[in-house]
Structure formats: C-alpha cells, structure tokens
Design an enzyme around this catalytic site. Structure first.
Site, PDB file in Angstrom:
ATOM      1  N   GLU A  73      -0.486   5.380   5.341  1.00  0.00           N
ATOM      2  CA  GLU A  73       0.222   6.646   5.535  1.00  0.00           C
ATOM      3  C   GLU A  73      -0.505   7.524   6.547  1.00  0.00           C
ATOM      4  O   GLU A  73       0.125   8.133   7.409  1.00  0.00           O
ATOM      5  CB  GLU A  73       0.350   7.381   4.193  1.00  0.00           C
ATOM      6  CG  GLU A  73       1.357   6.723   3.274  1.00  0.00           C
ATOM      7  CD  GLU A  73       1.201   7.129   1.826  1.00  0.00           C
ATOM      8  OE1 GLU A  73       0.206   6.717   1.193  1.00  0.00           O
ATOM      9  OE2 GLU A  73       2.065   7.847   1.312  1.00  0.00           O
TER      10      GLU A  73
ATOM     11  N   ARG B 254       0.121  16.066   6.027  1.00  0.00           N
ATOM     12  CA  ARG B 254       1.089  15.506   5.095  1.00  0.00           C
ATOM     13  C   ARG B 254       1.746  16.673   4.354  1.00  0.00           C
ATOM     14  O   ARG B 254       1.063  17.496   3.754  1.00  0.00           O
ATOM     15  CB  ARG B 254       0.391  14.599   4.092  1.00  0.00           C
ATOM     16  CG  ARG B 254       1.360  14.028   3.108  1.00  0.00           C
ATOM     17  CD  ARG B 254       0.698  13.109   2.132  1.00  0.00           C
ATOM     18  NE  ARG B 254       1.720  12.520   1.286  1.00  0.00           N
ATOM     19  CZ  ARG B 254       1.460  11.793   0.220  1.00  0.00           C
ATOM     20  NH1 ARG B 254       0.207  11.544  -0.111  1.00  0.00           N
ATOM     21  NH2 ARG B 254       2.435  11.292  -0.494  1.00  0.00           N
TER      22      ARG B 254
ATOM     23  N   ARG C  48       3.770   9.332 -15.218  1.00  0.00           N
ATOM     24  CA  ARG C  48       5.131   9.899 -15.169  1.00  0.00           C
ATOM     25  C   ARG C  48       6.122   8.929 -15.802  1.00  0.00           C
ATOM     26  O   ARG C  48       6.012   7.714 -15.620  1.00  0.00           O
ATOM     27  CB  ARG C  48       5.551  10.152 -13.719  1.00  0.00           C
ATOM     28  CG  ARG C  48       4.842  11.321 -13.092  1.00  0.00           C
ATOM     29  CD  ARG C  48       5.207  11.454 -11.624  1.00  0.00           C
ATOM     30  NE  ARG C  48       4.005  11.492 -10.813  1.00  0.00           N
ATOM     31  CZ  ARG C  48       3.969  11.237  -9.512  1.00  0.00           C
ATOM     32  NH1 ARG C  48       5.061  10.901  -8.860  1.00  0.00           N
ATOM     33  NH2 ARG C  48       2.833  11.299  -8.858  1.00  0.00           N
TER      34      ARG C  48
ATOM     35  N   ASN D  51      -4.504  15.936   4.203  1.00  0.00           N
ATOM     36  CA  ASN D  51      -3.624  15.870   3.039  1.00  0.00           C
ATOM     37  C   ASN D  51      -4.175  16.880   2.030  1.00  0.00           C
ATOM     38  O   ASN D  51      -5.167  16.606   1.355  1.00  0.00           O
ATOM     39  CB  ASN D  51      -3.651  14.443   2.488  1.00  0.00           C
ATOM     40  CG  ASN D  51      -2.723  14.252   1.311  1.00  0.00           C
ATOM     41  OD1 ASN D  51      -2.138  15.214   0.801  1.00  0.00           O
ATOM     42  ND2 ASN D  51      -2.590  13.017   0.866  1.00  0.00           N
TER      43      ASN D  51
ATOM     44  N   HIS E 204       7.270   9.430  -0.751  1.00  0.00           N
ATOM     45  CA  HIS E 204       6.526   8.279  -0.187  1.00  0.00           C
ATOM     46  C   HIS E 204       7.177   7.766   1.098  1.00  0.00           C
ATOM     47  O   HIS E 204       7.003   6.604   1.466  1.00  0.00           O
ATOM     48  CB  HIS E 204       6.511   7.076  -1.164  1.00  0.00           C
ATOM     49  CG  HIS E 204       5.654   7.237  -2.371  1.00  0.00           C
ATOM     50  ND1 HIS E 204       6.022   6.732  -3.597  1.00  0.00           N
ATOM     51  CD2 HIS E 204       4.445   7.808  -2.547  1.00  0.00           C
ATOM     52  CE1 HIS E 204       5.082   6.993  -4.485  1.00  0.00           C
ATOM     53  NE2 HIS E 204       4.113   7.655  -3.882  1.00  0.00           N
TER      54      HIS E 204
ATOM     55  N   LEU F 176       3.871   0.716  -5.063  1.00  0.00           N
ATOM     56  CA  LEU F 176       3.418   0.749  -6.456  1.00  0.00           C
ATOM     57  C   LEU F 176       1.968   1.208  -6.492  1.00  0.00           C
ATOM     58  O   LEU F 176       1.051   0.447  -6.164  1.00  0.00           O
ATOM     59  CB  LEU F 176       3.560  -0.645  -7.088  1.00  0.00           C
ATOM     60  CG  LEU F 176       4.924  -1.339  -6.915  1.00  0.00           C
ATOM     61  CD1 LEU F 176       4.910  -2.720  -7.559  1.00  0.00           C
ATOM     62  CD2 LEU F 176       6.056  -0.493  -7.480  1.00  0.00           C
TER      63      LEU F 176
HETATM   64  P1  ADP Z   1      -2.142   6.660  -5.335  1.00  0.00           P
HETATM   65  O1  ADP Z   1      -0.705   6.661  -5.727  1.00  0.00           O
HETATM   66  O2  ADP Z   1      -2.976   7.675  -6.067  1.00  0.00           O
HETATM   67  O3  ADP Z   1      -2.379   6.622  -3.841  1.00  0.00           O
HETATM   68  P2  ADP Z   1      -3.029   3.909  -5.260  1.00  0.00           P
HETATM   69  O4  ADP Z   1      -1.987   3.465  -4.309  1.00  0.00           O
HETATM   70  O5  ADP Z   1      -4.447   3.912  -4.812  1.00  0.00           O
HETATM   71  O6  ADP Z   1      -2.695   5.301  -5.925  1.00  0.00           O
HETATM   72  O7  ADP Z   1      -2.900   2.964  -6.557  1.00  0.00           O
HETATM   73  C1  ADP Z   1      -3.680   3.148  -7.682  1.00  0.00           C
HETATM   74  C2  ADP Z   1      -3.299   2.056  -8.691  1.00  0.00           C
HETATM   75  O8  ADP Z   1      -3.596   0.777  -8.108  1.00  0.00           O
HETATM   76  C3  ADP Z   1      -4.076   2.148  -9.986  1.00  0.00           C
HETATM   77  O9  ADP Z   1      -3.201   1.919 -11.074  1.00  0.00           O
HETATM   78  C4  ADP Z   1      -5.060   0.999  -9.855  1.00  0.00           C
HETATM   79  O10 ADP Z   1      -5.423   0.472 -11.100  1.00  0.00           O
HETATM   80  C5  ADP Z   1      -4.243   0.002  -9.085  1.00  0.00           C
HETATM   81  N1  ADP Z   1      -5.118  -1.027  -8.504  1.00  0.00           N
HETATM   82  C6  ADP Z   1      -6.025  -0.889  -7.527  1.00  0.00           C
HETATM   83  N2  ADP Z   1      -6.696  -2.054  -7.336  1.00  0.00           N
HETATM   84  C7  ADP Z   1      -6.197  -2.934  -8.244  1.00  0.00           C
HETATM   85  C8  ADP Z   1      -6.470  -4.297  -8.575  1.00  0.00           C
HETATM   86  N3  ADP Z   1      -7.393  -4.986  -7.920  1.00  0.00           N
HETATM   87  N4  ADP Z   1      -5.742  -4.862  -9.550  1.00  0.00           N
HETATM   88  C9  ADP Z   1      -4.818  -4.167 -10.218  1.00  0.00           C
HETATM   89  N5  ADP Z   1      -4.515  -2.893  -9.962  1.00  0.00           N
HETATM   90  C10 ADP Z   1      -5.182  -2.276  -8.990  1.00  0.00           C
END
Ligand code: ADP
Length: 397
Positions: free
Chosen positions: A383, A90, A240, A7, A179, A208
């Site tokens: 992914e 990717r 965003r 990626n 996504h 999310l």
């Molecule tokens: P990306 O889109 O960069 O791949 P991720 O899917 O890793 O991101 O998601 C990151 C988000 O997930 C961040 O906002 C992070 O705070 C949230 N997150 C990760 N673990 C937790 C948790 N235990 N509780 C709440 N939010 C979380």
C-alpha cells in the site's frame, strides 16, 4: 525524488521514505503513543532497527521528529541527498468525491473534514497529520490517497443498501469499501503476472489481515467489495464481527446493552477473537488449534468458510474469473488458511496445488494446479509503495 508516505492514526504515525521513480525503500518506521508522556519511535534503515523514546505531545511534534530522523539522523539522508520532494497521505474515507489520489488544497482538506462524519475514528487523525506535514514541509506537494477511491467504480446496484432511499440521499448511507489501495495494487500486479493489461483482468482479491475484505474486480475495476459504509461489514476479522443479522443489535439493546457498548462489542470484541476467546491473531489461533483448542479451530473454520462464501458470491457477480488473489498478513503467510478457503472450490475452477501452496510464504507466487482453471496467486501487498507512486506521479505532473 524522495517521497515520504504517512499513515496517521489517532496516537501513532507510520512512515516510509521512498526513492522515486522505482520505489526503493530508504527508511521506514513508526511513532507510537503520541500525546502521552513518553512516545516511542522505531526507525529502520539499511537493515538496522533503532528504538528510542521521544517527546511528541501532538502529531506536529511527531512529524518534526520523523523528519529530523530522516534528514539528520540515521535514516536516509546519505542514501539520497536533498529535501523530501513530496508527501503522500493515507486517508481512510474519501466518500464519493474522490475517485483517485489528489494533490491536497483547501477544498480537499474541507472534503476530508466533511467525510469525518462517516469515519470519525480515522479521518480526523489523517487530517491532523496532513496539516502537520504541510506546516513542516510547506514547499512539498502533499497528496491524499483514499482507501475508498478504488471502489468508486462499484455500480449502484452493488452499493445500495435496502434501506429507505432517502438515507442515502440525506446521510450518504451506502457501501463505500476500504483497503482500496491494496486491492488495486494486487489486481494490477495479478494482471501483470498473467501477462495482461491492467484493465484486462477479472479477479477476486482477498485482503486478509487484521482487517479483511474481499473485492470483485471486473476489467481492472472494483465492482463490489465486502466492507460497506464502514470497515465493519463483510468477513469476520481479528476483532470485528463482519456480516451479522442487524436484529442481533436490537435484541441485545433490549437486553440492556447500550449503543456505545454494542459498538465496542462489534468492533473490538468480536471476529476470531470473540469466537475463540483467545486471540485476534491468526498465528496464535493456528498454534492453539494445533494443540487442540476447539474454539480457536472454530474461529479459523468460521473465518475460512465466510471468505469462501464471498469468493462464490463474487464469482457469480463476475461471471468469469481469471484469478483469485491472496494478500495481507494472513493471505500472504497462512498456508493452512488458504488451503481451507479453497477446499471444495474445484467446481468453480479453483484448484489449489498443495505443494505449491506450502512453498509460497511471504512472497509472490502461483499456487493453483495450472490446469487451465482460475489462477490462484499470492501477492504481498504494498500500500505504501502504491501511495508513493501516486504521490510521485501527481507531484511531477
Ligand atoms: P493489518 O491489517 O494490521 O495490516 P496484517 O496484514 O499485518 O494486518 O495481518 C496481520 C494478521 O496476519 C495477523 O492475524 C497475523 O497473525 C497474520 N499472520 C502474519 N504472519 C502469519 C503467519 N506466518 N501465519 C499465519 N498468520 C500470519
């Protein structure tokens, strides 16, 4: 066969090495700050993390370092001997041309290059990574897996913007969605969990994370998704803005904000960061809100409300829904966010079970009350595993 998944971003490369078939993860890691004086590599295998600086003036040098580590260093070689059999990449934007993953040839390279007009931040580094990997591993089949591919089944009525139609014809202005690899993976997994075939499920998949998008899946295929021409549309995200009145931009332009500033504002300074003034990270916002930070709470509330509205909209689009699926860092882990999103959705047959919800953190599980309504599922996304699967299938075909 060893399958490497890459990626490539503008200054970073994330990689995972799988043993296929079966998707056993042999090693993974990331090279960051490519092009700067001191790049860094974090490499993980057998539960150990190795970090070191390296020289990576460009993507080619970074990929050479990754391959060197994987083949000769701490990672992977003795788990499974032999060379890397195929590489999966990717690629963010495949436009309308790519409805699935493909083996890369000159025509595919040219198409990805052309699509860079629509994804100027993403496709060029993806392409640089592909070229570097082709150079480093000339014998291995290279496969492109597009974020947009799963959404090419979206019908015209859902992908058409109410703008002059010739903008679509001349410039390809339409909803593409992103996504897709994640939405496809969790939709298929949801079907399997419910004991259905992959084309026998209607579901709403909520990815999310830092970037967030919601997809309506009918009979296993995407029929609508919240991201649009670019990943800026839809629900608010870490930084965003998601959906806004486009006239806000004209108004701000009249106030003296130029286009470049507005671009940065909408992509990097908005979302839950913009509302809270505190952080783009949901964990931090939940902590701050619990200590009484009101705008952190407002950011969480706005995020959940807007996800809830998309679920309602997609229920209307689908008519009948078997499951709502939560995935991505927030969807997989943030119990309070899932609860808030589902709050008040009982009239739609969506009943969250609080004790079950509290128990499913970072793992697969079912969190609805199980009274015959819509299943609510938490499914960690994969992914890279899905890209490895596509790559392996195309390499052995
Ligand atoms: P990306 O889109 O960069 O791949 P991720 O899917 O890793 O991101 O998601 C990151 C988000 O997930 C961040 O906002 C992070 O705070 C949230 N997150 C990760 N673990 C937790 C948790 N235990 N509780 C709440 N939010 C979380």
């Amino acid at each position: 066969m060893k399958v490497l998944v890459l990626n490539c971003g503008s200054s970073s490369i994330k990689y995972q090495l799988f043993k296929m078939p079966g998707r056993a993860l042999l090693a993974k890691g990331m090279v960051e700050r490519i092009g700067s004086k001191r790049a860094t590599m974090v490499h993980q295998n057998r539960g150990k993390k190795h970090e070191h600086d390296l020289v990576a003036r460009d993507h080619e040098e970074a990929i050479t370092a990754i391959l060197d580590t994987l083949m000769n260093g701490e990672g992977g070689a003795d788990d499974l001997p032999g060379p890397i059999g195929a590489v999966g990449h990717r690629v963010v934007h495949g436009g309308e041309a790519f409805t699935g993953s493909v083996r890369i040839d000159d025509a595919v390279l040219a198409s990805i290059d052309k699509m860079a007009q629509l994804a100027p931040l993403h496709n060029p580094p993806n392409l640089t990574g592909i070229r570097a990997a082709m150079h480093a591993l000339p014998e291995a089949p290279q496969v492109a897996c597009f974020d947009t591919a799963f959404h090419t089944s979206i019908p015209q009525v859902a992908y058409t913007y109410a703008l002059p139609y010739d903008l679509y014809e001349k410039h390809g202005i339409r909803r593409y969605g992103f996504h897709g690899t994640s939405h496809r993976y969790v939709a298929r997994r949801a079907a399997a969990i419910l004991g259905r075939g992959k084309y026998e499920i209607n579901c709403i998949t909520c990815h999310l994370g830092n970037g967030s998008s919601i997809t309506a899946v009918r009979e296993g295929r995407s029929i609508d998704t919240s991201m649009g021409l670019t990943p800026l549309e839809g629900v608010p995200m870490g930084t965003r803005c998601g959906d806004i009145d486009p006239a806000i931009l004209f108004f701000l332009n009249d106030c003296g904000y130029d286009i470049a500033t507005l671009n940065t504002l909408c992509n990097k300074q908005s979302g839950v960061l913009g509302i809270s003034g505190r952080s783009n990270d949901m964990r931090t916002l939940l902590e701050e809100a619990s200590r009484g930070h009101q705008r952190a709470q407002l950011a969480i509330d706005v995020f959940c409300y807007r996800v809830k509205k998309y679920i309602g909209a997609y229920q209307a689009a689908l008519g009948q829904v078997d499951a709502v699926v939560f995935t991505g860092g927030i969807g997989e882990n943030a119990v309070a966010v899932r609860e808030k999103i589902c709050d008040g959705l009982a009239p739609l047959g969506i009943h969250l079970d609080r004790p079950r919800n509290d128990q499913v953190i970072g793992k697969e599980g079912r969190i609805d009350t199980g009274d015959g309504g819509v299943a609510i599922l938490v499914i960690p996304t994969d992914e890279e595993g899905a890209i490895a699967e596509d790559t392996y299938q195309l390499a052995i075909a």
